[in-house]
Design a protein around this motif. Structure first.
Motif, PDB file in Angstrom:
ATOM      1  N   VAL A 253       2.286   1.611  -3.490  1.00 53.01           N
ATOM      2  CA  VAL A 253       1.254   2.102  -4.410  1.00 53.01           C
ATOM      3  C   VAL A 253       0.983   3.578  -4.144  1.00 53.01           C
ATOM      4  O   VAL A 253       0.843   4.379  -5.077  1.00 53.01           O
ATOM      5  CB  VAL A 253      -0.039   1.255  -4.271  1.00 53.01           C
ATOM      6  CG1 VAL A 253      -1.204   1.914  -4.988  1.00 53.01           C
ATOM      7  CG2 VAL A 253       0.181  -0.144  -4.803  1.00 53.01           C
ATOM      8  N   GLY A 254       0.917   3.963  -2.863  1.00 54.04           N
ATOM      9  CA  GLY A 254       0.697   5.371  -2.522  1.00 54.04           C
ATOM     10  C   GLY A 254       1.812   6.252  -3.055  1.00 54.04           C
ATOM     11  O   GLY A 254       1.554   7.323  -3.628  1.00 54.04           O
ATOM     12  N   LYS A 255       3.061   5.801  -2.868  1.00 58.04           N
ATOM     13  CA  LYS A 255       4.198   6.575  -3.377  1.00 58.04           C
ATOM     14  C   LYS A 255       4.160   6.656  -4.892  1.00 58.04           C
ATOM     15  O   LYS A 255       4.447   7.710  -5.472  1.00 58.04           O
ATOM     16  CB  LYS A 255       5.513   5.951  -2.914  1.00 58.04           C
ATOM     17  CG  LYS A 255       5.811   6.168  -1.446  1.00 58.04           C
ATOM     18  CD  LYS A 255       7.109   5.501  -1.030  1.00 58.04           C
ATOM     19  CE  LYS A 255       7.374   5.662   0.448  1.00 58.04           C
ATOM     20  NZ  LYS A 255       8.600   4.965   0.877  1.00 58.04           N
ATOM     21  N   ALA A 256       3.804   5.537  -5.536  1.00 65.26           N
ATOM     22  CA  ALA A 256       3.736   5.524  -7.001  1.00 65.26           C
ATOM     23  C   ALA A 256       2.650   6.479  -7.497  1.00 65.26           C
ATOM     24  O   ALA A 256       2.856   7.214  -8.468  1.00 65.26           O
ATOM     25  CB  ALA A 256       3.466   4.108  -7.509  1.00 65.26           C
ATOM     26  N   GLU A 257       1.505   6.488  -6.816  1.00 60.07           N
ATOM     27  CA  GLU A 257       0.432   7.403  -7.205  1.00 60.07           C
ATOM     28  C   GLU A 257       0.870   8.849  -7.008  1.00 60.07           C
ATOM     29  O   GLU A 257       0.608   9.702  -7.860  1.00 60.07           O
ATOM     30  CB  GLU A 257      -0.827   7.123  -6.390  1.00 60.07           C
ATOM     31  CG  GLU A 257      -1.538   5.845  -6.798  1.00 60.07           C
ATOM     32  CD  GLU A 257      -2.709   5.490  -5.913  1.00 60.07           C
ATOM     33  OE1 GLU A 257      -2.880   6.140  -4.840  1.00 60.07           O
ATOM     34  OE2 GLU A 257      -3.470   4.578  -6.264  1.00 60.07           O
ATOM     35  N   LEU A 258       1.542   9.129  -5.890  1.00 60.70           N
ATOM     36  CA  LEU A 258       2.024  10.482  -5.629  1.00 60.70           C
ATOM     37  C   LEU A 258       3.040  10.892  -6.683  1.00 60.70           C
ATOM     38  O   LEU A 258       2.962  12.003  -7.236  1.00 60.70           O
ATOM     39  CB  LEU A 258       2.651  10.551  -4.227  1.00 60.70           C
ATOM     40  CG  LEU A 258       3.255  11.901  -3.835  1.00 60.70           C
ATOM     41  CD1 LEU A 258       2.162  12.974  -3.766  1.00 60.70           C
ATOM     42  CD2 LEU A 258       3.974  11.795  -2.503  1.00 60.70           C
TER      43      LEU A 258
ATOM     44  N   ALA B 155       3.361   9.679  -9.700  1.00 57.47           N
ATOM     45  CA  ALA B 155       2.671   9.836 -10.986  1.00 57.47           C
ATOM     46  C   ALA B 155       1.926  11.159 -11.037  1.00 57.47           C
ATOM     47  O   ALA B 155       1.951  11.866 -12.055  1.00 57.47           O
ATOM     48  CB  ALA B 155       1.701   8.678 -11.201  1.00 57.47           C
ATOM     49  N   ARG B 156       1.271  11.523  -9.940  1.00 50.77           N
ATOM     50  CA  ARG B 156       0.541  12.799  -9.887  1.00 50.77           C
ATOM     51  C   ARG B 156       1.510  13.966 -10.031  1.00 50.77           C
ATOM     52  O   ARG B 156       1.253  14.910 -10.789  1.00 50.77           O
ATOM     53  CB  ARG B 156      -0.248  12.887  -8.576  1.00 50.77           C
ATOM     54  CG  ARG B 156      -1.135  14.110  -8.487  1.00 50.77           C
ATOM     55  CD  ARG B 156      -2.059  14.154  -7.248  1.00 50.77           C
ATOM     56  NE  ARG B 156      -1.518  13.616  -6.036  1.00 50.77           N
ATOM     57  CZ  ARG B 156      -1.870  12.437  -5.500  1.00 50.77           C
ATOM     58  NH1 ARG B 156      -2.757  11.672  -6.103  1.00 50.77           N
ATOM     59  NH2 ARG B 156      -1.334  12.018  -4.373  1.00 50.77           N
TER      60      ARG B 156
ATOM     61  N   GLU C 225       0.833  -1.202   0.000  1.00 47.73           N
ATOM     62  CA  GLU C 225       0.000   0.000   0.000  1.00 47.73           C
ATOM     63  C   GLU C 225       0.868   1.253   0.000  1.00 47.73           C
ATOM     64  O   GLU C 225       0.563   2.231  -0.689  1.00 47.73           O
ATOM     65  CB  GLU C 225      -0.935   0.000   1.208  1.00 47.73           C
ATOM     66  CG  GLU C 225      -2.063  -1.018   1.106  1.00 47.73           C
ATOM     67  CD  GLU C 225      -2.869  -1.141   2.384  1.00 47.73           C
ATOM     68  OE1 GLU C 225      -2.592  -0.412   3.362  1.00 47.73           O
ATOM     69  OE2 GLU C 225      -3.797  -1.965   2.403  1.00 47.73           O
TER      70      GLU C 225
ATOM     71  N   ARG D 219       2.725  14.090 -13.584  1.00 46.45           N
ATOM     72  CA  ARG D 219       1.661  14.584 -14.455  1.00 46.45           C
ATOM     73  C   ARG D 219       1.534  16.100 -14.308  1.00 46.45           C
ATOM     74  O   ARG D 219       1.430  16.820 -15.306  1.00 46.45           O
ATOM     75  CB  ARG D 219       0.336  13.898 -14.115  1.00 46.45           C
ATOM     76  CG  ARG D 219      -0.802  14.296 -15.046  1.00 46.45           C
ATOM     77  CD  ARG D 219      -2.122  13.611 -14.715  1.00 46.45           C
ATOM     78  NE  ARG D 219      -2.608  14.004 -13.413  1.00 46.45           N
ATOM     79  CZ  ARG D 219      -2.823  13.178 -12.393  1.00 46.45           C
ATOM     80  NH1 ARG D 219      -2.584  11.897 -12.529  1.00 46.45           N
ATOM     81  NH2 ARG D 219      -3.268  13.620 -11.242  1.00 46.45           N
TER      82      ARG D 219
END
Length: 164
Positions: A77-82, A84-85, A74, A88
């Motif tokens: 995934v949280g770090k990857a989402e951050l 990616a955001r 988790e 972006r």
């Protein structure tokens, strides 16, 4: 009544001897075998209990490791989402900067083209003015001819402005 005779005493004596022999030869080995079997069963039960306890501890460790792995997953995934955001947003900002730069370049190019067209128009006006002046000087015109020449000159100017 019961008669005690020699046969009965011999039978009792035979029974006691047989019981002693059976006790010595059969009962003790059978009792020993039953004791060993009982001990073996108790050892097996103790071992099964120990194995069950070890299995429970191993299961608890696996559950703990699984919970840790899920927590780490988790976090990843949280770090990857951050990330990616952020990437972006950085890409959007970079794209906006590029668009602004292209817009400024286009505006500069438009202004340069406008200036070139204006300079070209000025040159053509000067050329037309000189041509008109030559015609006026070359002819000694009457006022009617002069008015016609000025009208033609203005029409030529309108044509040049229409080319823009």
């Amino acid at each position: 009544m019961i008669e005690i005779n020699a046969t009965m005493i011999a039978q009792i004596l035979n029974f006691l001897i047989l019981a002693a022999i059976l006790r010595a030869l059969a009962y003790k080995p059978v009792a020993k075998m039953l004791k060993q079997r009982t001990d073996k069963i108790q050892d097996t039960i103790k071992k099964a209990d120990a194995d069950k306890k070890a299995a429970a501890e191993t299961l608890a460790q696996y559950k703990s490791q699984l919970a840790d792995a899920q927590k780490r997953a988790e976090e990843i995934v949280g770090k990857a989402e951050l990330t990616a955001r952020q990437e972006r947003e950085a890409l959007v900002a970079e794209t906006k900067k590029e668009i602004e730069r292209l817009k400024q370049n286009a505006q500069l190019e438009i202004q340069n083209e406008r200036n070139r067209a204006f300079e070209q128009m000025q040159k053509e006006i000067v050329t037309l003015s000189l041509a008109a002046a030559e015609k006026i000087v070359a002819k000694n015109l009457t006022s009617k001819e002069n008015d016609k020449l000025v009208s033609d000159f203005i029409a030529d100017l309108d044509n040049v402005e229409g080319m823009k």
